[in-house]
Design an enzyme around this catalytic site. Structure first.
Site, short mmCIF file in Angstrom:
data_model
loop_
_atom_site.label_atom_id
_atom_site.label_comp_id
_atom_site.label_asym_id
_atom_site.label_seq_id
_atom_site.Cartn_x
_atom_site.Cartn_y
_atom_site.Cartn_z
N LYS A 195 -10.89 -1.30 6.78
CA LYS A 195 -9.66 -1.01 7.52
C LYS A 195 -10.13 -0.42 8.86
CE LYS A 195 -6.00 2.47 7.06
NZ LYS A 195 -4.98 2.93 6.09
N ARG A 207 0.70 10.37 0.14
CA ARG A 207 1.05 11.46 1.05
C ARG A 207 2.27 12.22 0.59
NH1 ARG A 207 1.29 9.61 7.23
NH2 ARG A 207 -0.52 8.28 7.35
N GLU A 226 0.85 -1.20 0.00
CA GLU A 226 0.00 0.00 0.00
C GLU A 226 0.89 1.24 0.00
OE1 GLU A 226 -2.76 0.31 3.32
OE2 GLU A 226 -2.85 2.47 3.09
O1 LIG Z 1 -2.16 7.32 5.27
C1 LIG Z 1 -3.15 6.66 5.51
O2 LIG Z 1 -4.17 6.65 4.83
C2 LIG Z 1 -3.16 5.75 6.58
O3 LIG Z 1 -3.91 4.85 6.55
C3 LIG Z 1 -2.26 5.93 7.67
C4 LIG Z 1 -1.48 4.66 7.87
O4 LIG Z 1 -2.29 3.55 7.73
C5 LIG Z 1 -0.88 4.66 9.18
O5 LIG Z 1 -0.18 5.83 9.37
C6 LIG Z 1 0.03 3.51 9.36
O6 LIG Z 1 0.14 3.39 10.70
P1 LIG Z 1 1.51 3.08 11.44
O7 LIG Z 1 1.81 1.65 11.13
O8 LIG Z 1 1.16 3.32 12.86
O9 LIG Z 1 2.52 4.04 10.92
#
Ligand SMILES: O=C(O)C(=O)C[C@H](O)[C@H](O)COP(=O)(O)O
Length: 202
Positions: free
Chosen positions: A129, A46, A42
């Protein structure tokens, strides 16, 4: 045969969530992940490099590449043009969901409460999700939330670590978890972490 979001979620126990700053790193990063045993990737929209990263990663044999952080119809179109095979969004609105559902591309929208899930069920969605997983109450919250929705399956994401992933995966409605911890400082480290994650039991 059409690939569904259920198929994608059951391909491997962990979906690495990738923030790619340099498109030149995309291909070796995907190679390390696939070599480690994680095929579903994925790429979050960003960073300015994300769309190019998706196109690059698609060149890696075995990789199933999708776009994350899709929050608008325009981003959905850009993600598809880049070759995305599935779409992930952090939340669920009808505006974002309709065109994605109509296009039949596998879709994993974010939910964090019962109302979100009910909106998803109304749209014919059953795979979600759970985001942000830890901050929304963790596994305890998901267990309570999942109880009334026997048909729903989840990919918890947000705050999950290599240490906490097994506990999440042991809960039946959880088909996989998402996380950014897989990417290490080097591609070799990424491969090692992917290998460990791929061995977790879903
Ligand atoms: O950008 C998005 O749409 C997201 O869904 C955010 C990510 O899923 C999380 O930032 C991942 O989470 P961490 O594993 O805690 O870093």
């Amino acid at each position: 045969m059409t690939v569904t979001i259920s198929d994608i979620m059951q391909t491997s126990p962990v979906i690495p969530v990738l923030v790619v700053h340099d498109a030149a790193q995309a291909r070796p990063m995907a190679e390390a992940l696939v070599k480690g045993g994680l095929r579903v990737l994925e790429v979050t929209l960003r960073t300015p490099a994300a769309l190019e990263a998706i196109a690059e990663m698609k060149n890696v044999e075995g990789a199933i590449v999708g776009a994350g952080t899709v929050v608008s119809a325009e981003q959905f179109k850009q993600a598809m043009d880049a070759g995305s095979e599935f779409i992930v969004s952090p939340g669920l609105t009808e505006t974002i969901a309709r065109p994605i559902i109509d296009s039949r591309v596998p879709f994993l929208p974010g939910i964090a409460n019962a109302g979100d899930i009910m909106r998803g069920l109304d749209l014919g969605l059953t795979h979600f999700k759970f985001f942000p997983a830890e901050a929304s109450g963790g596994l305890k919250a998901l267990k309570a939330l999942a109880a009334p929705f026997y048909q729903a399956k989840f990919c918890p994401t947000g705050g999950i670590t290599e240490a906490s992933a097994p506990e999440w995966l042991a809960f039946d409605p959880v088909l996989c978890v998402g996380g950014s911890w897989i990417v290490g400082a080097t591609h070799a480290e990424t491969e090692t972490r992917a290998h460990a994650a791929a061995g977790l039991k879903a």
